[in-house]
Design an enzyme around this catalytic site. Structure first.
Site, PDB file in Angstrom:
ATOM      1  N   SER A   9     -56.229 -20.520   0.509  1.00 34.50           N
ATOM      2  CA  SER A   9     -57.195 -21.338  -0.231  1.00 34.50           C
ATOM      3  C   SER A   9     -58.585 -20.738  -0.320  1.00 34.50           C
ATOM      4  O   SER A   9     -59.431 -21.268  -1.043  1.00 34.50           O
ATOM      5  CB  SER A   9     -57.277 -22.733   0.392  1.00 34.50           C
ATOM      6  OG  SER A   9     -57.431 -22.645   1.794  1.00 34.50           O
ATOM      7  N   GLY A  11     -59.096 -17.617  -1.427  1.00 31.39           N
ATOM      8  CA  GLY A  11     -59.071 -16.649  -2.518  1.00 31.39           C
ATOM      9  C   GLY A  11     -59.351 -17.294  -3.865  1.00 31.39           C
ATOM     10  O   GLY A  11     -59.575 -18.503  -3.979  1.00 31.39           O
ATOM     11  N   GLY A  14     -56.536 -19.956  -4.817  1.00 30.43           N
ATOM     12  CA  GLY A  14     -56.529 -21.120  -3.937  1.00 30.43           C
ATOM     13  C   GLY A  14     -57.772 -21.968  -4.071  1.00 30.43           C
ATOM     14  O   GLY A  14     -57.702 -23.203  -4.094  1.00 30.43           O
ATOM     15  N   ARG A  79     -55.934  -5.499  -7.339  1.00 29.75           N
ATOM     16  CA  ARG A  79     -56.418  -4.130  -7.190  1.00 29.75           C
ATOM     17  C   ARG A  79     -56.880  -3.497  -8.495  1.00 29.75           C
ATOM     18  O   ARG A  79     -57.338  -2.350  -8.507  1.00 29.75           O
ATOM     19  CB  ARG A  79     -55.301  -3.268  -6.565  1.00 29.75           C
ATOM     20  CG  ARG A  79     -54.976  -3.659  -5.139  1.00 29.75           C
ATOM     21  CD  ARG A  79     -54.060  -2.631  -4.491  1.00 29.75           C
ATOM     22  NE  ARG A  79     -52.699  -2.715  -4.982  1.00 29.75           N
ATOM     23  CZ  ARG A  79     -51.682  -3.241  -4.302  1.00 29.75           C
ATOM     24  NH1 ARG A  79     -51.891  -3.773  -3.115  1.00 29.75           N
ATOM     25  NH2 ARG A  79     -50.467  -3.253  -4.802  1.00 29.75           N
ATOM     26  N   ARG A  85     -47.151  -6.798 -12.070  1.00 30.00           N
ATOM     27  CA  ARG A  85     -47.287  -7.687 -10.914  1.00 30.00           C
ATOM     28  C   ARG A  85     -46.361  -7.254  -9.787  1.00 30.00           C
ATOM     29  O   ARG A  85     -46.587  -7.612  -8.629  1.00 30.00           O
ATOM     30  CB  ARG A  85     -46.993  -9.128 -11.340  1.00 30.00           C
ATOM     31  CG  ARG A  85     -48.028  -9.683 -12.326  1.00 30.00           C
ATOM     32  CD  ARG A  85     -47.545 -10.986 -12.960  1.00 30.00           C
ATOM     33  NE  ARG A  85     -48.497 -11.536 -13.914  1.00 30.00           N
ATOM     34  CZ  ARG A  85     -48.582 -11.184 -15.185  1.00 30.00           C
ATOM     35  NH1 ARG A  85     -47.763 -10.246 -15.666  1.00 30.00           N
ATOM     36  NH2 ARG A  85     -49.458 -11.746 -15.996  1.00 30.00           N
ATOM     37  N   ASN A  92     -46.842  -8.402  -0.386  1.00 27.62           N
ATOM     38  CA  ASN A  92     -46.756  -9.860  -0.363  1.00 27.62           C
ATOM     39  C   ASN A  92     -45.490 -10.369   0.314  1.00 27.62           C
ATOM     40  O   ASN A  92     -45.484 -11.466   0.875  1.00 27.62           O
ATOM     41  CB  ASN A  92     -46.882 -10.418  -1.784  1.00 27.62           C
ATOM     42  CG  ASN A  92     -48.325 -10.426  -2.265  1.00 27.62           C
ATOM     43  OD1 ASN A  92     -49.249 -10.230  -1.485  1.00 27.62           O
ATOM     44  ND2 ASN A  92     -48.522 -10.642  -3.548  1.00 27.62           N
ATOM     45  N   ASN A 117     -47.907 -13.404  -6.661  1.00 28.15           N
ATOM     46  CA  ASN A 117     -47.085 -12.495  -7.473  1.00 28.15           C
ATOM     47  C   ASN A 117     -46.376 -11.427  -6.651  1.00 28.15           C
ATOM     48  O   ASN A 117     -46.879 -11.005  -5.618  1.00 28.15           O
ATOM     49  CB  ASN A 117     -47.968 -11.820  -8.524  1.00 28.15           C
ATOM     50  CG  ASN A 117     -48.191 -12.715  -9.735  1.00 28.15           C
ATOM     51  OD1 ASN A 117     -47.277 -13.373 -10.195  1.00 28.15           O
ATOM     52  ND2 ASN A 117     -49.423 -12.743 -10.225  1.00 28.15           N
ATOM     53  N   ARG A 147     -51.217 -18.649 -22.275  1.00 25.88           N
ATOM     54  CA  ARG A 147     -51.625 -17.399 -22.923  1.00 25.88           C
ATOM     55  C   ARG A 147     -50.944 -17.251 -24.284  1.00 25.88           C
ATOM     56  O   ARG A 147     -51.517 -16.666 -25.212  1.00 25.88           O
ATOM     57  CB  ARG A 147     -51.282 -16.230 -22.000  1.00 25.88           C
ATOM     58  CG  ARG A 147     -52.085 -14.957 -22.240  1.00 25.88           C
ATOM     59  CD  ARG A 147     -51.984 -14.043 -21.035  1.00 25.88           C
ATOM     60  NE  ARG A 147     -52.640 -14.628 -19.898  1.00 25.88           N
ATOM     61  CZ  ARG A 147     -52.124 -14.695 -18.660  1.00 25.88           C
ATOM     62  NH1 ARG A 147     -50.926 -14.201 -18.419  1.00 25.88           N
ATOM     63  NH2 ARG A 147     -52.799 -15.250 -17.670  1.00 25.88           N
ATOM     64  N   HIS A 173     -42.163 -13.875 -14.996  1.00 31.60           N
ATOM     65  CA  HIS A 173     -43.622 -13.917 -15.072  1.00 31.60           C
ATOM     66  C   HIS A 173     -44.087 -12.466 -14.927  1.00 31.60           C
ATOM     67  O   HIS A 173     -44.441 -11.999 -13.851  1.00 31.60           O
ATOM     68  CB  HIS A 173     -44.205 -14.787 -13.954  1.00 31.60           C
ATOM     69  CG  HIS A 173     -45.696 -14.843 -13.953  1.00 31.60           C
ATOM     70  ND1 HIS A 173     -46.430 -15.217 -15.052  1.00 31.60           N
ATOM     71  CD2 HIS A 173     -46.604 -14.572 -12.980  1.00 31.60           C
ATOM     72  CE1 HIS A 173     -47.721 -15.182 -14.761  1.00 31.60           C
ATOM     73  NE2 HIS A 173     -47.845 -14.780 -13.514  1.00 31.60           N
TER      74      HIS A 173
END
Length: 306
Positions: A9, A11, A14, A79, A85, A92, A117, A147, A173
């Site tokens: 939360s 970031g 979050g 990055r 992704r 991750n 992601n 999008r 995604h």
């Protein structure tokens, strides 16, 4: 009590989700968790001032107990130099090893919304490794549909902002996402595109991620995700059924097994009630199968080592 917990939360994702949820009455209790203690405390002090009547606090993993919904936005920082992704997957997965263990231990019955992601792989990882049922797990991918509408409006600038578009995107995604031109509606009526318009819209969609990262700004799509996550949260806290696109673990739907991929889902407070199996145009069906194959290849490459 509608308790929502956000892991990651501090970031961009979050904190944006915490803000959009706090702007509504969606949660009675908002528990914020992050390894970056100073930044999290900074956000909480700010949110406490903005919403002094709300129960917003910093938590530890043990505070996941009692959560109706757990939102996962934790991951390695953006990055900027990546074109996919999937570049964040190895790092991750290591983070999700801990998150999955803690969520399964302290919130085994919560609905889990994953926004980190690559979301399709990480959503499936939670299912395969930690014993969550597939109806509990929703991979967040509504940004693709937002999008799609943005690209339509950019290519067709004469469209008034008052028009209400329905613009679903299924599949991964990521690079193989499938905008469903055949399902687009404007004010509830099917909308028809020329071949040239489709090409221009697809170009906008397919180059967006690289162009966003080329700005070399170390943040991701916080505001868009915050808006979409709030929509998902409201849906999974409600008795009424709601439908939207989300990454769901499939068990035969669309002739796919043992992957998580973006599909139309119907949800309520019990989680995912069903996957809607739409009839697709032949080119959309082919693109969806290619997208599923790409996810499956990534799973085979990485899951054996996790």
């Amino acid at each position: 009590m509608r308790k929502i917990s956000i892991i990651g939360s501090a970031g961009t994702l979050g904190s944006a989700c915490a803000m959009t949820i706090s702007l509504t009455n969606a949660a009675d209790e908002l528990c914020l968790i992050d390894v970056n203690e100073a930044l999290l405390n900074n956000h909480i002090m700010d949110l406490e001032n903005a919403f002094p009547g709300k129960n917003i606090y910093r938590g530890e993993y043990e505070d996941l107990i009692g959560s109706s919904v757990v939102i996962i936005t934790a991951g390695v920082p953006n990055r900027n130099d990546e074109t996919s992704r999937d570049a964040y997957l190895a790092d991750n997965l290591r983070i999700f090893q801990t998150i999955g263990e803690k969520a399964a231990s302290y919130a085994p019955d919560a609905i889990i919304i994953t926004a980190s992601n690559p979301v399709d792989i990480l959503n499936y990882y939670l299912y395969k490794k930690f014993g969550f049922s597939r109806n509990q797990l929703i991979g967040y991918n509504l940004n693709d549909s937002y999008r799609f509408e943005w690209a339509i409006r950019k290519v067709l600038p004469a469209e008034p902002f008052s028009s209400n578009f329905y613009t679903p995107v299924i599949g991964e995604h990521g690079e193989t996402q499938v905008p469903l031109f055949s399902k687009v509606q404007k004010n509830g009526t099917p909308y028809t595109f020329t071949a040239k318009q489709k090409d221009e819209i697809n170009k906008e969609i397919n180059t967006w991620f690289v162009r966003f990262n080329s700005l070399n700004v170390p943040r991701t799509t916080g505001w868009t995700t915050g808006v979409g996550i709030l929509r998902v949260v409201r849906a999974v806290l409600d008795e009424e059924e709601t439908s939207f696109i989300g990454s769901s673990v499939l068990d035969g739907e669309y002739q796919q097994h043992d992957i998580s991929i973006g599909v139309p889902i119907t949800v309520n407070k019990k989680g995912i009630l069903k996957v809607q199996e739409w009839e697709l145009d032949s080119d959309e069906q082919s693109a969806f199968e290619k997208s599923a194959a790409k996810i499956r290849t990534t799973l085979l490459t990485h899951m054996a080592h996790s």
